[in-house]
Design a protein around this motif. Structure first.
Motif, short mmCIF file in Angstrom:
data_model
loop_
_atom_site.label_atom_id
_atom_site.label_comp_id
_atom_site.label_asym_id
_atom_site.label_seq_id
_atom_site.Cartn_x
_atom_site.Cartn_y
_atom_site.Cartn_z
N SER A 1 0.83 -1.20 0.00
CA SER A 1 0.00 0.00 0.00
C SER A 1 0.87 1.26 0.00
O SER A 1 1.86 1.33 0.73
CB SER A 1 -0.87 -0.04 1.26
OG SER A 1 -1.73 1.05 1.25
N ARG B 1 -4.39 -3.96 -11.61
CA ARG B 1 -3.75 -3.40 -10.42
C ARG B 1 -4.38 -4.07 -9.22
O ARG B 1 -5.59 -3.91 -8.97
CB ARG B 1 -4.01 -1.88 -10.43
CG ARG B 1 -3.52 -1.15 -9.24
CD ARG B 1 -4.69 -0.41 -8.61
NE ARG B 1 -4.25 0.54 -7.61
CZ ARG B 1 -4.13 0.23 -6.33
NH1 ARG B 1 -4.39 -0.99 -5.89
NH2 ARG B 1 -3.74 1.15 -5.47
N ASN C 1 10.06 2.28 -7.35
CA ASN C 1 9.45 3.59 -7.63
C ASN C 1 10.01 4.56 -6.58
O ASN C 1 9.41 4.80 -5.54
CB ASN C 1 7.92 3.47 -7.54
CG ASN C 1 7.23 4.80 -7.75
OD1 ASN C 1 7.77 5.70 -8.41
ND2 ASN C 1 6.06 4.97 -7.16
N1 ATP Z 1 7.91 8.17 -7.34
C1 ATP Z 1 7.16 8.90 -6.49
N2 ATP Z 1 7.71 9.95 -5.87
C2 ATP Z 1 7.00 10.68 -5.02
N3 ATP Z 1 5.71 10.44 -4.70
C3 ATP Z 1 5.10 9.41 -5.29
C4 ATP Z 1 5.79 8.59 -6.22
N4 ATP Z 1 4.94 7.61 -6.62
C5 ATP Z 1 3.77 7.85 -5.99
N5 ATP Z 1 3.85 8.91 -5.19
C6 ATP Z 1 2.80 9.45 -4.30
O1 ATP Z 1 2.64 8.51 -3.24
C7 ATP Z 1 1.27 8.45 -2.82
C8 ATP Z 1 0.80 7.00 -2.92
O2 ATP Z 1 0.75 6.62 -4.29
P1 ATP Z 1 -0.42 5.72 -4.87
O3 ATP Z 1 -1.75 6.19 -4.37
O4 ATP Z 1 -0.20 5.67 -6.32
O5 ATP Z 1 -0.06 4.36 -4.14
P2 ATP Z 1 -0.81 2.97 -4.25
O6 ATP Z 1 0.25 1.96 -4.27
O7 ATP Z 1 -1.75 2.99 -5.38
O8 ATP Z 1 -1.56 2.95 -2.85
P3 ATP Z 1 -2.83 2.07 -2.36
O9 ATP Z 1 -2.47 0.64 -2.57
O10 ATP Z 1 -2.94 2.40 -0.92
O11 ATP Z 1 -4.01 2.53 -3.14
C9 ATP Z 1 0.51 9.38 -3.75
O12 ATP Z 1 0.32 10.58 -3.10
C10 ATP Z 1 1.44 9.54 -4.94
O13 ATP Z 1 1.26 10.77 -5.60
#
Ligand code: ATP
Length: 325
Positions: free
Chosen positions: A140, A227, A295
């Motif tokens: 997450s 996803r 990432n």
């Molecule tokens: N490479 C990065 N650098 C900085 N911030 C990032 C980067 N990648 C993602 N983020 C930021 O991190 C936060 C979490 O990203 P995201 O919602 O895409 O995660 P997720 O894996 O989809 O989470 P979840 O599984 O909880 O839905 C967001 O605010 C996003 O903008």
């Protein structure tokens, strides 16, 4: 008897050394030109005779070490077989090939085709890529949605499956684009009708992948991007096996992952604790995936580039993965 066996092995080694050097000399002789002369064929026949003539060394070997003789014969068969394949492609030309500096390209093509006995094909030599199923997962807050959003902008021919969920819509989310938001009851009736490829209860909410959407877009030749959380990826691995590509997304460090979740400001304190504790465990599941992509903070573009490269590499596989849903 042991002395006899040692002599036999020595003889075999000498014999094999001899055949290897003769073989390489022979290859050089035959690979110099596309137009072999009769001399080549005579040389080959002489050499073949030399190999098949009654040979005291071989006879001795066959009596003392039958396995050694069998190996020698096998090596010779392999050699003569590869020669005959090579010989087919290099048989004497029936049509003269015009000088390359005098003839034009079409003339040369015609002469080459006539000499080889068949027309050159314009059929693609690359495999015809079958639609891929790409599963993107990770703990997450690692950036799955962020990577997928960029991938969507950067690449055509991908269909991003819209997951059905029973969780409440966040303010910035759009129904039918980010998720299909359905009630718990609606979700459970989809399960009953076997409409979901996989589903799970995640942090108290249901999430599932509609099968019909995948079938429809694969039918149109699209690659499918799914996803899912780690639990979902494990279930999908059991269902799809090696027919799909599994990509594990990670932050550069645990600290970076936690900071990212805090900065997102979408979780309550309790939910944040549960997500972080779960994420710690989830990272250990990386070994069940095909690829792992970092990432890193501020390097979202890099992560997307790596995912694109993975897709390109998979498209070039000789043995294509063929997913059926
Ligand atoms: N490479 C990065 N650098 C900085 N911030 C990032 C980067 N990648 C993602 N983020 C930021 O991190 C936060 C979490 O990203 P995201 O919602 O895409 O995660 P997720 O894996 O989809 O989470 P979840 O599984 O909880 O839905 C967001 O605010 C996003 O903008």
């Amino acid at each position: 008897m042991p002395v006899l066996c040692m002599i036999s092995i020595r003889c075999l080694l000498l014999h094999q050394q001899y055949s290897v050097s003769v073989r390489s000399m022979f290859r050089r002789l035959f690979s110099t030109s596309l137009a072999p002369s009769n001399l080549h064929h005579r040389s080959y026949r002489n050499l073949q005779n030399a190999f098949t003539l009654p040979n005291p060394t071989l006879n001795l070997l066959s009596k003392t070490c039958p396995a050694a003789r069998f190996q020698t014969i096998k090596a010779f068969r392999r050699f003569s077989c590869s020669y005959s394949q090579m010989g087919e492609a290099r048989r004497p030309l029936s049509v003269p090939i015009p000088a390359v500096d005098k003839a034009d390209r079409s003339e040369l093509l015609r002469a080459l085709e006539a000499s080889l006995g068949s027309a050159f094909s314009s059929e693609p030599l690359c495999p015809n890529p079958s639609p891929l199923i790409i599963v993107i997962s990770g703990p997450s807050g690692v950036g799955k949605d962020a990577v997928i959003k960029k991938l969507r902008e950067a690449r055509e021919g991908l269909h991003f499956v819209v997951t059905a969920t029973s969780r409440a819509k966040r303010p910035d989310e759009v129904d039918g684009k980010d998720y299909y938001f359905v009630s718990k009851e609606e979700f459970l009736s989809m399960v009953e009708r076997d409409e979901l490829l996989e589903y799970a209860l995640v942090y108290g909410d249901y999430k599932g992948i509609p099968k019909q959407q995948i079938r429809e877009y694969m039918g149109k030749g699209y690659d499918i991007v799914l996803r899912v959380d780690i639990q979902g990826a494990q279930t999908l691995r059991r269902i799809l096996g090696q027919s799909a590509i599994f990509i594990f997304l990670v932050a550069e460090s645990e600290m970076a992952m936690v900071e990212r979740l805090i900065d997102r400001k979408t979780e309550s304190a309790e939910s944040l604790l549960v997500r972080i504790a779960t994420a710690r465990e989830e990272v250990k599941h990386v070994r069940n995936f095909d690829y792992v992509v970092a990432n890193a903070k501020g390097k979202l573009e890099n992560a997307v580039e790596v995912v694109k490269s993975i897709i390109d590499a998979e498209k070039a596989r000789v043995q294509q993965r063929r997913a059926v849903v």
